[in-house]
Design a protein around this motif. Structure first.
Motif, PDB file in Angstrom:
ATOM      1  N   VAL A 279       0.856  -1.188   0.000  1.00  0.00           N
ATOM      2  CA  VAL A 279       0.000   0.000   0.000  1.00  0.00           C
ATOM      3  C   VAL A 279       0.889   1.233   0.000  1.00  0.00           C
ATOM      4  O   VAL A 279       1.818   1.345   0.803  1.00  0.00           O
ATOM      5  N   GLU A 280       0.599   2.181  -0.858  1.00  0.00           N
ATOM      6  CA  GLU A 280       1.390   3.406  -0.921  1.00  0.00           C
ATOM      7  C   GLU A 280       1.250   4.182   0.388  1.00  0.00           C
ATOM      8  O   GLU A 280       0.150   4.443   0.864  1.00  0.00           O
ATOM      9  N   GLY A 281       2.412   4.488   1.014  1.00  0.00           N
ATOM     10  CA  GLY A 281       2.412   5.273   2.239  1.00  0.00           C
ATOM     11  C   GLY A 281       2.225   4.464   3.506  1.00  0.00           C
ATOM     12  O   GLY A 281       2.234   5.025   4.605  1.00  0.00           O
ATOM     13  N   ILE A 282       2.052   3.144   3.411  1.00  0.00           N
ATOM     14  CA  ILE A 282       1.894   2.291   4.592  1.00  0.00           C
ATOM     15  C   ILE A 282       2.878   1.127   4.484  1.00  0.00           C
ATOM     16  O   ILE A 282       3.017   0.527   3.412  1.00  0.00           O
ATOM     17  N   GLU A 283       3.564   0.831   5.571  1.00  0.00           N
ATOM     18  CA  GLU A 283       4.481  -0.301   5.562  1.00  0.00           C
ATOM     19  C   GLU A 283       4.239  -1.177   6.790  1.00  0.00           C
ATOM     20  O   GLU A 283       3.866  -0.690   7.856  1.00  0.00           O
ATOM     21  N   PHE A 284       4.450  -2.479   6.590  1.00  0.00           N
ATOM     22  CA  PHE A 284       4.269  -3.454   7.658  1.00  0.00           C
ATOM     23  C   PHE A 284       5.611  -4.125   7.965  1.00  0.00           C
ATOM     24  O   PHE A 284       6.303  -4.575   7.051  1.00  0.00           O
ATOM     25  N   ILE A 285       5.959  -4.176   9.241  1.00  0.00           N
ATOM     26  CA  ILE A 285       7.152  -4.878   9.703  1.00  0.00           C
ATOM     27  C   ILE A 285       6.686  -5.991  10.637  1.00  0.00           C
ATOM     28  O   ILE A 285       5.910  -5.744  11.566  1.00  0.00           O
ATOM     29  N   THR A 371      -9.477  -4.006  11.393  1.00  0.00           N
ATOM     30  CA  THR A 371      -9.564  -3.690   9.968  1.00  0.00           C
ATOM     31  C   THR A 371      -9.014  -2.289   9.759  1.00  0.00           C
ATOM     32  O   THR A 371      -9.261  -1.381  10.568  1.00  0.00           O
ATOM     33  N   LEU A 372      -8.262  -2.096   8.682  1.00  0.00           N
ATOM     34  CA  LEU A 372      -7.622  -0.812   8.397  1.00  0.00           C
ATOM     35  C   LEU A 372      -8.116  -0.283   7.062  1.00  0.00           C
ATOM     36  O   LEU A 372      -8.019  -0.961   6.039  1.00  0.00           O
ATOM     37  N   ASP A 373      -8.663   0.944   7.107  1.00  0.00           N
ATOM     38  CA  ASP A 373      -9.082   1.635   5.884  1.00  0.00           C
ATOM     39  C   ASP A 373      -7.844   2.309   5.294  1.00  0.00           C
ATOM     40  O   ASP A 373      -7.289   3.236   5.893  1.00  0.00           O
ATOM     41  N   THR A 374      -7.378   1.833   4.159  1.00  0.00           N
ATOM     42  CA  THR A 374      -6.134   2.359   3.593  1.00  0.00           C
ATOM     43  C   THR A 374      -6.286   3.779   3.065  1.00  0.00           C
ATOM     44  O   THR A 374      -5.278   4.449   2.823  1.00  0.00           O
ATOM     45  N   ARG A 375      -7.536   4.242   2.888  1.00  0.00           N
ATOM     46  CA  ARG A 375      -7.757   5.601   2.399  1.00  0.00           C
ATOM     47  C   ARG A 375      -7.774   6.611   3.534  1.00  0.00           C
ATOM     48  O   ARG A 375      -7.089   7.636   3.486  1.00  0.00           O
ATOM     49  N   THR A 376      -8.512   6.320   4.592  1.00  0.00           N
ATOM     50  CA  THR A 376      -8.639   7.253   5.718  1.00  0.00           C
ATOM     51  C   THR A 376      -7.617   6.987   6.818  1.00  0.00           C
ATOM     52  O   THR A 376      -7.486   7.779   7.735  1.00  0.00           O
ATOM     53  N   ARG A 377      -6.903   5.830   6.766  1.00  0.00           N
ATOM     54  CA  ARG A 377      -5.949   5.414   7.808  1.00  0.00           C
ATOM     55  C   ARG A 377      -6.637   5.171   9.151  1.00  0.00           C
ATOM     56  O   ARG A 377      -6.016   5.199  10.188  1.00  0.00           O
ATOM     57  N   GLU A 378      -7.931   4.880   9.117  1.00  0.00           N
ATOM     58  CA  GLU A 378      -8.661   4.590  10.352  1.00  0.00           C
ATOM     59  C   GLU A 378      -8.762   3.067  10.515  1.00  0.00           C
ATOM     60  O   GLU A 378      -9.026   2.348   9.559  1.00  0.00           O
ATOM     61  N   PHE A 379      -8.553   2.592  11.751  1.00  0.00           N
ATOM     62  CA  PHE A 379      -8.723   1.163  11.991  1.00  0.00           C
ATOM     63  C   PHE A 379      -9.774   0.941  13.073  1.00  0.00           C
ATOM     64  O   PHE A 379      -9.958   1.770  13.979  1.00  0.00           O
ATOM     65  N   VAL A 380     -10.490  -0.175  12.929  1.00  0.00           N
ATOM     66  CA  VAL A 380     -11.495  -0.618  13.900  1.00  0.00           C
ATOM     67  C   VAL A 380     -10.954  -1.885  14.542  1.00  0.00           C
ATOM     68  O   VAL A 380     -10.623  -2.848  13.840  1.00  0.00           O
ATOM     69  N   ARG A 423      -7.685   6.621  14.503  1.00  0.00           N
ATOM     70  CA  ARG A 423      -7.138   7.067  13.218  1.00  0.00           C
ATOM     71  C   ARG A 423      -5.625   7.270  13.357  1.00  0.00           C
ATOM     72  O   ARG A 423      -5.142   7.822  14.349  1.00  0.00           O
ATOM     73  N   LEU A 424      -4.905   6.809  12.356  1.00  0.00           N
ATOM     74  CA  LEU A 424      -3.462   7.024  12.305  1.00  0.00           C
ATOM     75  C   LEU A 424      -3.170   8.221  11.424  1.00  0.00           C
ATOM     76  O   LEU A 424      -3.715   8.350  10.325  1.00  0.00           O
ATOM     77  N   GLY A 425      -2.295   9.116  11.927  1.00  0.00           N
ATOM     78  CA  GLY A 425      -1.900  10.279  11.153  1.00  0.00           C
ATOM     79  C   GLY A 425      -0.571  10.053  10.463  1.00  0.00           C
ATOM     80  O   GLY A 425       0.074   9.002  10.613  1.00  0.00           O
ATOM     81  N   ALA A 426      -0.146  11.028   9.703  1.00  0.00           N
ATOM     82  CA  ALA A 426       1.133  10.935   9.008  1.00  0.00           C
ATOM     83  C   ALA A 426       2.259  10.796  10.024  1.00  0.00           C
ATOM     84  O   ALA A 426       2.339  11.550  10.991  1.00  0.00           O
ATOM     85  N   VAL A 492       4.433  -4.114  13.340  1.00  0.00           N
ATOM     86  CA  VAL A 492       4.422  -2.646  13.353  1.00  0.00           C
ATOM     87  C   VAL A 492       3.855  -2.178  12.023  1.00  0.00           C
ATOM     88  O   VAL A 492       4.363  -2.550  10.956  1.00  0.00           O
ATOM     89  N   CYS A 493       2.801  -1.391  12.104  1.00  0.00           N
ATOM     90  CA  CYS A 493       2.181  -0.799  10.911  1.00  0.00           C
ATOM     91  C   CYS A 493       2.440   0.698  10.947  1.00  0.00           C
ATOM     92  O   CYS A 493       1.954   1.402  11.850  1.00  0.00           O
ATOM     93  N   GLY A 494       3.210   1.207  10.007  1.00  0.00           N
ATOM     94  CA  GLY A 494       3.594   2.618  10.016  1.00  0.00           C
ATOM     95  C   GLY A 494       3.038   3.385   8.832  1.00  0.00           C
ATOM     96  O   GLY A 494       2.964   2.858   7.713  1.00  0.00           O
ATOM     97  N   VAL A 495       2.636   4.632   9.106  1.00  0.00           N
ATOM     98  CA  VAL A 495       2.164   5.539   8.061  1.00  0.00           C
ATOM     99  C   VAL A 495       3.264   6.558   7.802  1.00  0.00           C
ATOM    100  O   VAL A 495       3.767   7.185   8.741  1.00  0.00           O
TER     101      VAL A 495
END
Length: 523
Positions: A279-285, A371-380, A423-426, A492-495
């Motif tokens: 996903v552009e702008g999101i990385e998983f470690i 669940t993570l919304d890749t557009r809004t960066r909000e997770f439930v 919500r995750l910010g930049a 680790v999920c980073g924006v």
């Protein structure tokens, strides 16, 4: 010494025995005879005929009538200490020397016969067949071995001929158990019904591992103390051979177990995602370290549908193979529930019901599904008794998400799961881990704990790779040389922030099947 003088006898030595430079097998010695054995020479001197009026002394054994047990009573008419390397007496004189030589040849042949197999069944058969050859007057022979509970049970019985053996060989006579098994003494006995019997313990490392039994029902058959001495020597060799066979079997079992564990490790890794969503702008470690070859931790990151990713992390109670088997089932259940239920809380509730329906007692699972919304960066997120995750904000603030927490899966059929939205910010990073991080223990027994986790995550750099690397390094430093005592999993999920925003690759097409997208793992 013999009647009329002294005799030298060569017992088939390699270098030979010479008297006055003539090789001999047996010869009466005269005064001043020169005897050469190998590189040594001796001159024989004698003051006259030897005094041979003395007799070879042997210990006297009183006849003892033992208490009646499950077998017919018998009289103990001889015994010797089988724990001693020497026989019951020191042999002196040429006849005794020749007897000792014959005994050694018999023991050597016996050892050679049983030393070429490591199969327990074949070994026991060889032992008993050799006993029948050595004691041709015996009607039957038997071997008893300890079972897993420590009881002495018959493992094999052989008759001298094919007419069969009596039922008396099916159990070790109770009246001899204390002497033979507990005290390690070989017993020569005369059953009231007639005949004679010998029992000798098979001793290894000062412990009686079994008993060899030789029996004759013929009243004319008389076993001697020398026969008992010979049986004792054979029992010592048999004990060593049986122990070697057991160790060989254990070694084979260990090799098979290692192969099975290696295969289980490969199978378990197949349940983990082979590729993570790009996903552009999101990385998983991710980091996965089982305490043993396989473990009970699990995680998954997968597409639910366009612009929505499912992520779960969990920990099955227990360790090793049993936990790994349940981990495989639970991870599959969670993936299916995630595809069927759009809300994390409902997905966890469904899995909880499935686990309880299987009635697997004393088994529970802690886990987080979000669940993570890749557009809004909000997770439930819904939490089933799992250690709460952290959010490391770009500004350096650290938040622990305690909301949406309920009981673990597999405990309460009426459990109600809640969920929380964040919500995750930049520049923010979400950190999830199992209790293998929280409870990592050093050599003094001190756990890593919440305080050290928060200190590690609050340090300078907030990007996902650095957070993961620093936390794992701090855990390793704390544990030191101590052994890992629990499975460890970290996600680790980073924006990316606006300044360092990177493209992690083209975005994968959404998948609705069970395909596994590549672990960016530090294994």
């Amino acid at each position: 010494p013999e009647e009329g003088g002294f005799v030298v006898c060569d017992l088939n030595s390699v270098n030979g025995t010479f008297v006055n430079d003539v090789q001999v097998r047996r010869r009466k010695l005269e005064p001043d005879d020169v005897v050469r054995i190998g590189s040594f020479t001796f001159r024989f001197e004698s003051e006259g005929d030897p005094d041979i009026t003395h007799k070879v002394t042997r210990p006297e054994f009183a006849e003892v009538l033992t208490v009646a047990g499950a077998e017919p009573p018998a009289q103990i008419i001889g015994s010797l200490d089988a724990t001693s390397a020497s026989g019951p007496h020191l042999t002196i004189g040429l006849n005794e020397l020749e007897d000792a030589y014959r005994k050694l040849r018999t023991l050597y042949s016996f050892t050679q016969a049983i030393a070429t197999t490591l199969d327990t069944g074949d070994l026991l058969e060889r032992i008993l067949k050799n006993l029948l050859n050595v004691f041709p007057a015996a009607q039957s022979v038997a071997v008893f071995l300890r079972d897993s509970l420590g009881a002495m049970v018959p493992r094999m019985v052989l008759p001298q001929r094919q007419e069969g053996v009596g039922s008396g060989l099916l159990t070790l006579p109770a009246q001899f158990h204390g002497e033979v098994v507990s005290k390690g003494r070989a017993i020569l006995s005369a059953p009231v019904a007639g005949g004679m019997s010998m029992h000798s313990p098979m001793i290894f490392n000062e412990s009686t591992q079994g008993v060899l039994h030789v029996r004759s029902n013929d009243r004319s058959t008389r076993f001697s103390q020398d026969d008992l001495d010979l049986l004792t020597g054979m029992a010592a060799q048999a004990a060593m051979a049986v122990q070697n066979a057991r160790m060989h079997q254990e070694s084979i079992k260990q090799q098979r177990l290692q192969q099975d564990l290696l295969l289980a490790e490969q199978i378990q890794k197949s349940f983990l995602p082979r590729q993570l969503p790009l996903v552009e702008g999101i990385e998983f470690i991710t980091e996965y370290r089982p305490a043993y070859s396989v473990g009970g931790d699990f995680y998954d990151v997968f597409w639910l549908h366009d612009e929505r990713i499912g992520l779960f992390i969990g920990d099955v109670s227990g360790k090793g193979v049993s936990a790994a088997l349940l981990m495989a089932r639970i991870s599959s259940d969670l993936r299916v529930a995630a595809m069927a239920e759009s809300e994390p809380a409902r997905a966890l509730a469904k899995v909880n019901r499935q686990v309880l329906e299987r009635r697997q007692h004393d088994i529970f699972v802690t886990g987080i599904y979000l669940t993570l919304d890749t557009r809004t960066r909000e997770f439930v997120m819904a939490n089933a008794g799992h250690p709460p995750p952290f959010i490391r904000r770009q500004a350096g603030l650290l938040e622990r998400i305690d909301g949406g927490t309920a009981t673990a899966i597999g405990i309460d059929e009426n459990a109600e799961y809640e969920q929380v939205r964040v919500r995750l910010g930049a520049g923010d990073s979400l950190v999830l881990c199992t209790d293998g991080v929280l409870e990592a223990t050093d050599a003094r027994g001190e756990q890593f704990g919440w305080a050290r986790i928060e200190k590690s995550l609050s340090a300078e750099n907030a990007r996902a790779p650095e957070l993961a690397e620093r936390l794992l390094a701090d855990v390793r430093k704390h544990v030191g040389e101590a052994a890992q005592n629990d499975d460890l999993t970290l996600i680790v999920c980073g924006v990316a922030d606006e300044k360092s925003k990177v493209r992690t690759g083209r975005r994968d097409a959404p998948t609705m099947n069970m395909g596994r997208p590549t672990i960016r793992s530090r294994e």
